[in-house]
Scaffold this motif. Structure first.
Motif, mmCIF file in Angstrom:
data_model
loop_
_atom_site.group_PDB
_atom_site.id
_atom_site.type_symbol
_atom_site.label_atom_id
_atom_site.label_comp_id
_atom_site.label_asym_id
_atom_site.label_seq_id
_atom_site.Cartn_x
_atom_site.Cartn_y
_atom_site.Cartn_z
ATOM 1 N N LYS A 1 80.698 42.479 44.876
ATOM 2 C CA LYS A 1 81.105 42.103 43.412
ATOM 3 C C LYS A 1 81.220 40.468 43.475
ATOM 4 O O LYS A 1 80.560 39.676 42.572
ATOM 5 N N THR A 2 82.091 39.958 44.529
ATOM 6 C CA THR A 2 82.120 38.352 44.605
ATOM 7 C C THR A 2 81.063 37.699 45.114
ATOM 8 O O THR A 2 80.944 36.585 44.990
ATOM 9 N N TRP A 3 80.396 38.506 45.948
ATOM 10 C CA TRP A 3 79.348 37.757 46.749
ATOM 11 C C TRP A 3 78.087 38.275 46.357
ATOM 12 O O TRP A 3 76.984 38.432 47.255
ATOM 13 N N GLY A 4 77.778 38.283 45.008
ATOM 14 C CA GLY A 4 76.486 38.665 44.487
ATOM 15 C C GLY A 4 75.233 37.724 44.695
ATOM 16 O O GLY A 4 75.482 36.662 45.393
ATOM 17 N N HIS A 5 74.084 38.003 44.310
ATOM 18 C CA HIS A 5 73.071 37.033 44.256
ATOM 19 C C HIS A 5 72.437 36.830 42.884
ATOM 20 O O HIS A 5 72.403 37.579 42.075
ATOM 21 N N GLU A 6 71.337 35.910 42.876
ATOM 22 C CA GLU A 6 70.707 35.662 41.857
ATOM 23 C C GLU A 6 69.365 36.645 41.984
ATOM 24 O O GLU A 6 68.827 36.859 42.966
ATOM 25 N N CYS B 1 60.356 37.745 41.691
ATOM 26 C CA CYS B 1 60.449 39.229 42.014
ATOM 27 C C CYS B 1 61.866 39.676 41.699
ATOM 28 O O CYS B 1 63.083 38.779 42.137
ATOM 29 N N TYR B 2 62.344 40.628 41.095
ATOM 30 C CA TYR B 2 63.525 41.094 40.779
ATOM 31 C C TYR B 2 64.003 41.879 41.717
ATOM 32 O O TYR B 2 63.621 43.016 42.035
ATOM 33 N N ILE B 3 65.320 41.653 42.271
ATOM 34 C CA ILE B 3 66.038 42.599 43.182
ATOM 35 C C ILE B 3 67.303 42.924 42.727
ATOM 36 O O ILE B 3 68.211 41.782 42.447
ATOM 37 N N ALA B 4 67.538 44.112 42.421
ATOM 38 C CA ALA B 4 68.898 44.367 41.621
ATOM 39 C C ALA B 4 70.153 44.116 42.606
ATOM 40 O O ALA B 4 70.126 44.130 43.850
ATOM 41 N N PRO B 5 71.321 43.591 41.684
ATOM 42 C CA PRO B 5 72.429 43.196 42.449
ATOM 43 C C PRO B 5 73.131 44.462 43.227
ATOM 44 O O PRO B 5 73.066 45.651 42.769
ATOM 45 N N TYR B 6 73.590 44.335 44.414
ATOM 46 C CA TYR B 6 74.562 45.369 44.953
ATOM 47 C C TYR B 6 75.659 45.412 44.298
ATOM 48 O O TYR B 6 76.603 44.529 44.393
ATOM 49 N N ALA B 7 75.937 46.440 43.750
ATOM 50 C CA ALA B 7 77.358 46.821 43.149
ATOM 51 C C ALA B 7 78.487 46.820 43.896
ATOM 52 O O ALA B 7 79.455 46.317 43.360
ATOM 53 N N GLN B 8 78.564 46.919 45.071
ATOM 54 C CA GLN B 8 79.635 47.059 45.978
ATOM 55 C C GLN B 8 80.005 45.412 46.388
ATOM 56 O O GLN B 8 81.179 45.107 46.802
#
Length: 108
Positions: free
Chosen positions: A27-32, A18-25
């Motif tokens: 930046k350093t603590w993104g997710h797969e 399931c694709y969940i878009a990355p949260y732009a704000q």
């Protein structure tokens, strides 16, 4: 959720691909974006889903993803059976005929 499915593995329910878009704000603590995600379900629901997928050859397919009033993500799952080869041929033939019909109507 178009290409995703759910699976019961080792007594746990998982959402796969399931694709969940990355949260732009963040930046350093993104997710797969496409990692497997564990879902919550009762033991009764899990056993019913496991029986459907193992015995009857069905697949768990996500239908709707939404946020509830508490801000939690909810996911409705459906139990689906795949198409046989003859059904796929029939669907593609019907789709081709509809396209051809639209072209003919457009020319006239």
């Amino acid at each position: 959720i178009a290409e995703s499915y759910a699976a019961v593995e080792e007594g746990e329910l998982w959402l796969v691909n399931c694709y969940i878009a990355p949260y732009a704000q963040a930046k350093t603590w993104g997710h797969e974006e496409r990692r497997r995600r564990k879902m919550l379900a009762s033991k009764r629901q899990l056993s019913r889903m496991w029986n459907a997928t193992q015995r009857q050859g069905m697949t768990l397919v996500p239908i709707v993803m939404y946020f509830n009033d508490k801000g939690l993500v909810k996911l409705k799952l459906g139990i689906a059976k795949g198409k046989k080869l003859a059904d796929k041929r029939e669907t593609s033939a019907e789709r081709d005929w509809n396209r051809q019909k639209q072209r003919l109507l457009k020319q006239n």
